[in-house]
Motif scaffolding. Structure first.
Motif, short mmCIF file in Angstrom:
data_model
loop_
_atom_site.label_atom_id
_atom_site.label_comp_id
_atom_site.label_asym_id
_atom_site.label_seq_id
_atom_site.Cartn_x
_atom_site.Cartn_y
_atom_site.Cartn_z
N GLU A 54 21.25 16.71 -34.44
CA GLU A 54 21.80 15.80 -33.30
C GLU A 54 20.97 14.57 -33.38
O GLU A 54 21.37 13.72 -32.87
CB GLU A 54 21.53 16.73 -32.02
N ARG A 55 19.72 14.74 -33.80
CA ARG A 55 18.76 13.50 -33.78
C ARG A 55 18.99 12.68 -35.15
O ARG A 55 18.29 11.71 -35.36
CB ARG A 55 17.29 13.79 -33.77
N GLY A 56 19.89 13.16 -35.85
CA GLY A 56 20.26 12.54 -37.11
C GLY A 56 19.70 13.03 -38.51
O GLY A 56 19.87 12.42 -39.71
N ALA A 57 19.11 14.28 -38.65
CA ALA A 57 18.78 14.88 -39.69
C ALA A 57 19.86 15.15 -40.53
O ALA A 57 21.04 15.76 -39.96
CB ALA A 57 17.90 15.76 -39.52
N GLN A 58 19.90 15.06 -41.72
CA GLN A 58 20.86 15.34 -42.75
C GLN A 58 20.67 16.74 -43.51
O GLN A 58 19.58 17.14 -43.73
CB GLN A 58 21.08 14.02 -43.71
N PRO A 59 21.73 17.34 -44.19
CA PRO A 59 21.41 18.52 -44.83
C PRO A 59 20.27 18.38 -45.81
O PRO A 59 19.87 19.52 -46.41
CB PRO A 59 23.10 18.83 -45.38
N HIS A 60 20.42 17.50 -46.64
CA HIS A 60 19.54 17.10 -47.75
C HIS A 60 17.88 16.86 -47.23
O HIS A 60 17.05 16.83 -48.14
CB HIS A 60 19.85 16.31 -48.70
N ASP A 61 17.82 16.63 -46.03
CA ASP A 61 16.30 16.48 -45.56
C ASP A 61 15.48 17.54 -45.67
O ASP A 61 16.22 18.84 -45.41
CB ASP A 61 16.38 15.91 -44.03
N TRP A 62 14.31 17.53 -45.72
CA TRP A 62 13.21 18.46 -45.67
C TRP A 62 12.73 19.01 -44.30
O TRP A 62 12.62 18.07 -43.59
CB TRP A 62 12.09 18.35 -46.60
N VAL A 63 12.59 20.09 -44.01
CA VAL A 63 12.23 20.84 -42.80
C VAL A 63 10.82 21.49 -43.02
O VAL A 63 11.01 22.25 -43.62
CB VAL A 63 13.20 21.36 -41.75
N LEU A 64 9.68 21.12 -42.40
CA LEU A 64 8.54 22.06 -42.59
C LEU A 64 8.32 22.62 -41.44
O LEU A 64 7.79 21.99 -40.42
CB LEU A 64 7.21 20.81 -43.07
N VAL A 65 8.23 24.05 -41.41
CA VAL A 65 8.49 24.69 -40.25
C VAL A 65 6.63 25.34 -40.10
O VAL A 65 6.24 25.73 -41.18
CB VAL A 65 9.44 25.78 -40.13
N HIS A 66 6.11 25.11 -38.87
CA HIS A 66 4.90 25.24 -38.90
C HIS A 66 4.19 26.12 -37.69
O HIS A 66 4.84 25.63 -36.34
CB HIS A 66 3.92 23.97 -39.18
N ASP A 67 3.45 27.33 -37.69
CA ASP A 67 3.20 27.74 -36.41
C ASP A 67 2.23 27.02 -35.83
O ASP A 67 1.16 26.58 -36.10
CB ASP A 67 2.41 29.20 -36.99
N ALA A 68 2.40 26.97 -34.37
CA ALA A 68 1.73 26.30 -33.49
C ALA A 68 0.18 27.11 -33.49
O ALA A 68 -0.91 26.28 -33.35
CB ALA A 68 2.12 26.18 -32.14
N ALA A 69 0.17 28.37 -33.83
CA ALA A 69 -1.14 29.07 -33.86
C ALA A 69 -1.86 28.71 -35.08
O ALA A 69 -3.05 29.57 -35.16
CB ALA A 69 -0.63 30.47 -33.74
N ARG A 70 -1.46 28.30 -36.04
CA ARG A 70 -2.17 27.76 -37.26
C ARG A 70 -2.86 26.36 -36.87
O ARG A 70 -2.59 25.53 -37.60
CB ARG A 70 -1.39 27.78 -38.47
N CYS A 71 -3.83 26.45 -36.09
CA CYS A 71 -4.13 25.09 -35.61
C CYS A 71 -5.61 24.46 -36.35
O CYS A 71 -6.00 23.35 -36.13
CB CYS A 71 -4.86 25.42 -34.05
N LEU A 72 -5.73 25.01 -37.68
CA LEU A 72 -6.90 24.63 -38.46
C LEU A 72 -6.27 23.77 -39.58
O LEU A 72 -6.66 23.31 -40.63
CB LEU A 72 -7.67 25.75 -38.84
N ILE A 73 -4.97 23.61 -39.71
CA ILE A 73 -4.05 22.95 -40.68
C ILE A 73 -4.66 21.59 -40.87
O ILE A 73 -5.11 21.02 -39.78
CB ILE A 73 -2.55 22.89 -40.30
#
Length: 241
Positions: free
Chosen positions: A104-123
């Motif tokens: 809905e915000r404009g991301a397209q199918p070929h765009d990458w999404v990096l899913v990251h856990d909020a609980a991995r706070c030392l990233i």
């Protein structure tokens, strides 16, 4: 395979599911808001992601009734800081709803999404950059992970050892996990709400995500002792600057 639109370069977005309750942590409330080294856990996570310049934006997905995030993150605002209160009952549902919000915000199918856990706070930003470097030209995508070093035991009755498991070739999954939106969305829909990470959903479609070596410090704060360890590591990090 996701076909890229002519003349467009895929963009990278971070998606942080932040709708969990943290039942195993021993915290009084959602663990992402527990203080670690003087700041809410999620604040450390989002501060690190904000330093990754190749991320167009970071989308935090909250539960619809979340009343804590604004107080925990009063400065989370701007063109690269997005919030959606569309979390689901499971992690998979929360991520799937977040993908819809990105579209809905404009991301397209070929765009990458990096899913990251909020609980991995030392990233750290450099670890995220390592993942992007390894996966940006990959057909599938991949995830940070570590080869298993410990001897593995399978538990049987009465919490006794039933078997020793061969650890060769086994990796412990971490996050971020990086996949194209047009692959990850149908993968999650196919896998169902019980899937515990994005890679598992992509694997279920017959794909083989790339394993990118992570760091042991990128652990997920789950148990009470994890908070104490994270406190010590963050204190060491701050004094070494």
């Amino acid at each position: 395979m996701i076909i890229e639109a002519a003349g467009t370069m895929p963009r990278c977005y971070a998606l942080v599911p932040c709708a969990g309750v943290g039942a195993r942590s021993g915290a009084a409330g959602p663990k992402q808001y527990e203080a670690v080294a003087g700041r809410p856990m999620v604040a450390h996570t989002l501060a690190a992601l904000a330093q990754v310049q190749r991320l167009v934006a970071t989308l935090v997905v909250l539960s619809p009734g979340d009343a804590l995030f604004d107080a925990a993150m009063p400065g989370f605002a701007g063109e690269r800081a997005w919030i959606e209160c569309c979390g689901g009952a499971t992690r998979a549902e929360t991520v799937a709803n977040g993908l819809g919000a990105l579209r809905e915000r404009g991301a397209q199918p070929h765009d990458w999404v990096l899913v990251h856990d909020a609980a991995r706070c030392l990233i750290r930003p450099e670890w995220v950059d390592r993942l992007i470097d390894e996966c940006i030209d990959d057909e599938v995508g991949g995830l940070l992970a570590l080869p298993v070093a410990d001897t593995l035991k399978a538990a049987g009755r009465d919490t006794r050892v039933a078997a020793t498991i061969d650890r060769s070739g086994k990796w412990a999954a971490q996050t971020p996990q990086m996949f194209r939106l047009g692959l990850l969305a149908p993968a999650l829909a196919h896998a169902g709400p019980g899937v515990t990470d994005e890679s598992s959903a992509v694997e279920a479609l017959g794909h083989e995500p790339r394993l990118v070596r992570g760091e042991w410090e990128n652990f997920k704060l789950t148990w009470p002792g994890d908070f104490q360890l994270a406190e010590r590591l963050l204190a060491t990090k701050d004094t070494s600057r």
